[in-house]
Design a protein around this motif. Structure first.
Motif, PDB file in Angstrom:
ATOM      1  N   ASP A  72      32.685  36.402  47.133  1.00 14.70           N
ATOM      2  CA  ASP A  72      32.965  37.446  46.155  1.00 14.70           C
ATOM      3  C   ASP A  72      34.385  37.952  46.389  1.00 14.70           C
ATOM      4  O   ASP A  72      35.061  37.522  47.322  1.00 14.70           O
ATOM      5  CB  ASP A  72      31.956  38.587  46.235  1.00 14.70           C
ATOM      6  CG  ASP A  72      31.645  39.178  44.860  1.00 14.70           C
ATOM      7  OD1 ASP A  72      32.594  39.356  44.067  1.00 14.70           O
ATOM      8  OD2 ASP A  72      30.471  39.462  44.581  1.00 14.70           O
ATOM      9  N   MET A  73      34.826  38.883  45.545  1.00 16.05           N
ATOM     10  CA  MET A  73      36.235  39.263  45.504  1.00 16.05           C
ATOM     11  C   MET A  73      36.694  40.113  46.679  1.00 16.05           C
ATOM     12  O   MET A  73      37.850  40.013  47.106  1.00 16.05           O
ATOM     13  CB  MET A  73      36.524  40.008  44.195  1.00 16.05           C
ATOM     14  CG  MET A  73      36.386  39.144  42.962  1.00 16.05           C
ATOM     15  SD  MET A  73      36.777  40.041  41.440  1.00 16.05           S
ATOM     16  CE  MET A  73      35.366  41.164  41.348  1.00 16.05           C
ATOM     17  N   SER A 119      41.093  28.390  43.850  1.00 12.79           N
ATOM     18  CA  SER A 119      40.308  29.456  43.216  1.00 12.79           C
ATOM     19  C   SER A 119      40.665  30.849  43.715  1.00 12.79           C
ATOM     20  O   SER A 119      40.642  31.807  42.947  1.00 12.79           O
ATOM     21  CB  SER A 119      38.811  29.211  43.443  1.00 12.79           C
ATOM     22  OG  SER A 119      38.389  28.021  42.800  1.00 12.79           O
ATOM     23  N   VAL A 120      40.972  30.974  44.998  1.00  6.24           N
ATOM     24  CA  VAL A 120      41.206  32.314  45.553  1.00  6.24           C
ATOM     25  C   VAL A 120      42.688  32.633  45.742  1.00  6.24           C
ATOM     26  O   VAL A 120      43.035  33.749  46.104  1.00  6.24           O
ATOM     27  CB  VAL A 120      40.441  32.512  46.884  1.00  6.24           C
ATOM     28  CG1 VAL A 120      38.974  32.212  46.708  1.00  6.24           C
ATOM     29  CG2 VAL A 120      41.019  31.655  48.005  1.00  6.24           C
ATOM     30  N   HIS A 121      43.562  31.627  45.515  1.00  9.36           N
ATOM     31  CA  HIS A 121      45.012  31.827  45.521  1.00  9.36           C
ATOM     32  C   HIS A 121      45.554  32.230  46.885  1.00  9.36           C
ATOM     33  O   HIS A 121      46.632  32.813  46.974  1.00  9.36           O
ATOM     34  CB  HIS A 121      45.418  32.857  44.463  1.00  9.36           C
ATOM     35  CG  HIS A 121      44.801  32.610  43.128  1.00  9.36           C
ATOM     36  ND1 HIS A 121      45.001  31.447  42.420  1.00  9.36           N
ATOM     37  CD2 HIS A 121      43.954  33.360  42.381  1.00  9.36           C
ATOM     38  CE1 HIS A 121      44.316  31.492  41.286  1.00  9.36           C
ATOM     39  NE2 HIS A 121      43.665  32.623  41.243  1.00  9.36           N
ATOM     40  N   SER A 161      38.500  22.825  51.692  1.00  8.62           N
ATOM     41  CA  SER A 161      38.559  22.223  50.363  1.00  8.62           C
ATOM     42  C   SER A 161      39.936  22.424  49.749  1.00  8.62           C
ATOM     43  O   SER A 161      40.083  22.472  48.527  1.00  8.62           O
ATOM     44  CB  SER A 161      37.482  22.832  49.455  1.00  8.62           C
ATOM     45  OG  SER A 161      36.192  22.496  49.897  1.00  8.62           O
ATOM     46  N   SER A 162      40.942  22.527  50.596  1.00  5.35           N
ATOM     47  CA  SER A 162      42.291  22.798  50.119  1.00  5.35           C
ATOM     48  C   SER A 162      42.969  21.566  49.547  1.00  5.35           C
ATOM     49  O   SER A 162      43.927  21.682  48.779  1.00  5.35           O
ATOM     50  CB  SER A 162      43.144  23.352  51.268  1.00  5.35           C
ATOM     51  OG  SER A 162      43.361  22.355  52.252  1.00  5.35           O
ATOM     52  N   TYR A 221      41.158  37.999  43.501  1.00  2.00           N
ATOM     53  CA  TYR A 221      41.510  38.867  42.384  1.00  2.00           C
ATOM     54  C   TYR A 221      42.842  39.535  42.694  1.00  2.00           C
ATOM     55  O   TYR A 221      43.850  39.209  42.093  1.00  2.00           O
ATOM     56  CB  TYR A 221      40.440  39.916  42.072  1.00  2.00           C
ATOM     57  CG  TYR A 221      40.780  40.719  40.814  1.00  2.00           C
ATOM     58  CD1 TYR A 221      40.603  40.155  39.552  1.00  2.00           C
ATOM     59  CD2 TYR A 221      41.285  42.005  40.898  1.00  2.00           C
ATOM     60  CE1 TYR A 221      40.942  40.856  38.409  1.00  2.00           C
ATOM     61  CE2 TYR A 221      41.622  42.715  39.764  1.00  2.00           C
ATOM     62  CZ  TYR A 221      41.445  42.146  38.516  1.00  2.00           C
ATOM     63  OH  TYR A 221      41.788  42.855  37.394  1.00  2.00           O
ATOM     64  N   ALA A 222      42.876  40.459  43.638  1.00  3.08           N
ATOM     65  CA  ALA A 222      44.159  40.966  44.127  1.00  3.08           C
ATOM     66  C   ALA A 222      44.648  40.031  45.237  1.00  3.08           C
ATOM     67  O   ALA A 222      43.860  39.594  46.073  1.00  3.08           O
ATOM     68  CB  ALA A 222      44.001  42.380  44.669  1.00  3.08           C
ATOM     69  N   ARG A 223      45.938  39.721  45.215  1.00  2.00           N
ATOM     70  CA  ARG A 223      46.477  38.855  46.266  1.00  2.00           C
ATOM     71  C   ARG A 223      46.462  39.614  47.602  1.00  2.00           C
ATOM     72  O   ARG A 223      46.811  40.789  47.653  1.00  2.00           O
ATOM     73  CB  ARG A 223      47.899  38.406  45.919  1.00  2.00           C
ATOM     74  CG  ARG A 223      47.924  37.445  44.745  1.00  2.00           C
ATOM     75  CD  ARG A 223      49.312  36.898  44.503  1.00  2.00           C
ATOM     76  NE  ARG A 223      49.329  35.977  43.379  1.00  2.00           N
ATOM     77  CZ  ARG A 223      49.079  34.668  43.461  1.00  2.00           C
ATOM     78  NH1 ARG A 223      48.801  34.139  44.644  1.00  2.00           N
ATOM     79  NH2 ARG A 223      49.127  33.902  42.394  1.00  2.00           N
TER      80      ARG A 223
END
Length: 309
Positions: free
Chosen positions: A83-84, A142-144, A167-168, A111-113
């Motif tokens: 989750d975020m 996906s999560v940046h 999974s990078s 969501y927020a970096r």
């Protein structure tokens, strides 16, 4: 809780859905039996291949209760608590602990970096407050946020992390973790698992402990043959099995350009499971675009070519 570091084949279990988007528990238990029959070493539910990002909390709990209850201790079960933010992850971890999973899997916050210091704090908090063995999931697409080798190894040395699912797609980064583990974690067990299902043979040769393959839902036997050949040092057999799986994996592109890559890949996995008689419906969660009849027929041709129909 403690959990021996995992190795071998640990598929991220698909979440079968009914046409009205409820969890199809009957199909889910058949899928679990199919995976156990394939000789897998553990199960990872509520990961990306499980469509975790598309599932409401009630669906997540149904999946956990169904799988943990059906497996009944035959193999370890890991639960994605993705989750975020940290507080949301902790709530998922609380439910997972109540259900009785053996460990949890979390990404960096998104969501927020977030800064690496914040990412480290996130994992430390989740590990401490959940009381469950924690695997980090490196999923920068996906999560940046990329989990650097130094950060992962630092948290492993502290005992915060039990393992890593990488999974990078960064094979050099994966190798840095494997080398760093050898040099810096001599007295501490830490599992390194690749999510790169098309390069498993090379990851195992580098020293990875196992694989978390989405395609393993469709062909768990193939991945167990690959891993066993590698464990026995039979690299020609491992390579041949890997190449067969690479050809099968091409079916994830049957959706072409009329849908997103995730819709095409997850749709192909579910279509394959449906064609093999394992799940009742190939439904993917909204708002993903479903495969049409022609695309599903193409999936069938790939299965036949791989000897799975």
């Amino acid at each position: 809780m403690t959990l021996a570091p995992l190795s071998g084949v640990i598929p991220p279990v698909c979440t079968p859905l009914t046409p009205d988007y409820e969890v199809d528990t009957g199909s889910l238990t058949r899928l679990v039996d199919h995976l156990l029959d394939g000789g897998v070493d553990a199960l990872f539910v509520l990961g990306s291949t499980s469509e975790v990002a598309f599932l409401p909390d009630g669906h997540r709990r149904v999946v956990l209760e169904t799988v943990v209850g059906h497996v009944a201790g035959q193999v370890p079960v890991l639960a994605g608590v993705i989750d975020m933010t940290t507080l949301r992850v902790l709530e998922h971890a609380r439910v997972a602990a109540e259900v009785g999973v053996d460990g949890i899997v979390a990404t960096a916050p998104f969501y927020a970096r977030t800064h690496p210091v914040e990412i480290a704090g996130h994992f430390r908090t989740v590990a401490q407050r959940s009381g469950l063995p924690l695997y980090a999931y490196d999923l920068p697409i996906s999560v940046h946020s990329k989990l650097g080798a130094d950060l992962v190894l630092e948290l492993a040395a502290e005992g915060v992390l039990t393992g890593l699912k990488d999974s990078s797609g960064d094979e050099g980064g994966l190798r840095s973790v494997i080398l760093g583990r050898r040099e810096r974690l001599a007295d501490r067990s830490f599992a390194v698992l690749t999510g790169g299902e098309l390069t498993v043979d090379s990851a195992l040769w580098m020293g990875a402990d196992g694989v978390v393959p989405g395609l393993g839902n469709v062909d768990p036997h193939g991945y167990t043959r690959l891993c066993r050949a590698a464990a026995n040092g039979d690299w020609p057999t491992a390579r041949a099995e890997q190449e067969r799986l690479v050809r099968l994996f091409e079916f994830v592109r049957v959706g072409g350009t009329r849908m997103g890559g995730s819709s095409s890949a997850l749709g192909a996995f579910k279509a394959a499971l449906h064609l093999r008689g394992i799940i009742d419906h190939p439904t993917t969660a909204a708002p993903q675009t479903p495969l049409n009849a022609e695309e599903i027929a193409q999936v069938g041709k790939y299965l036949a070519a791989a000897g799975l129909l």
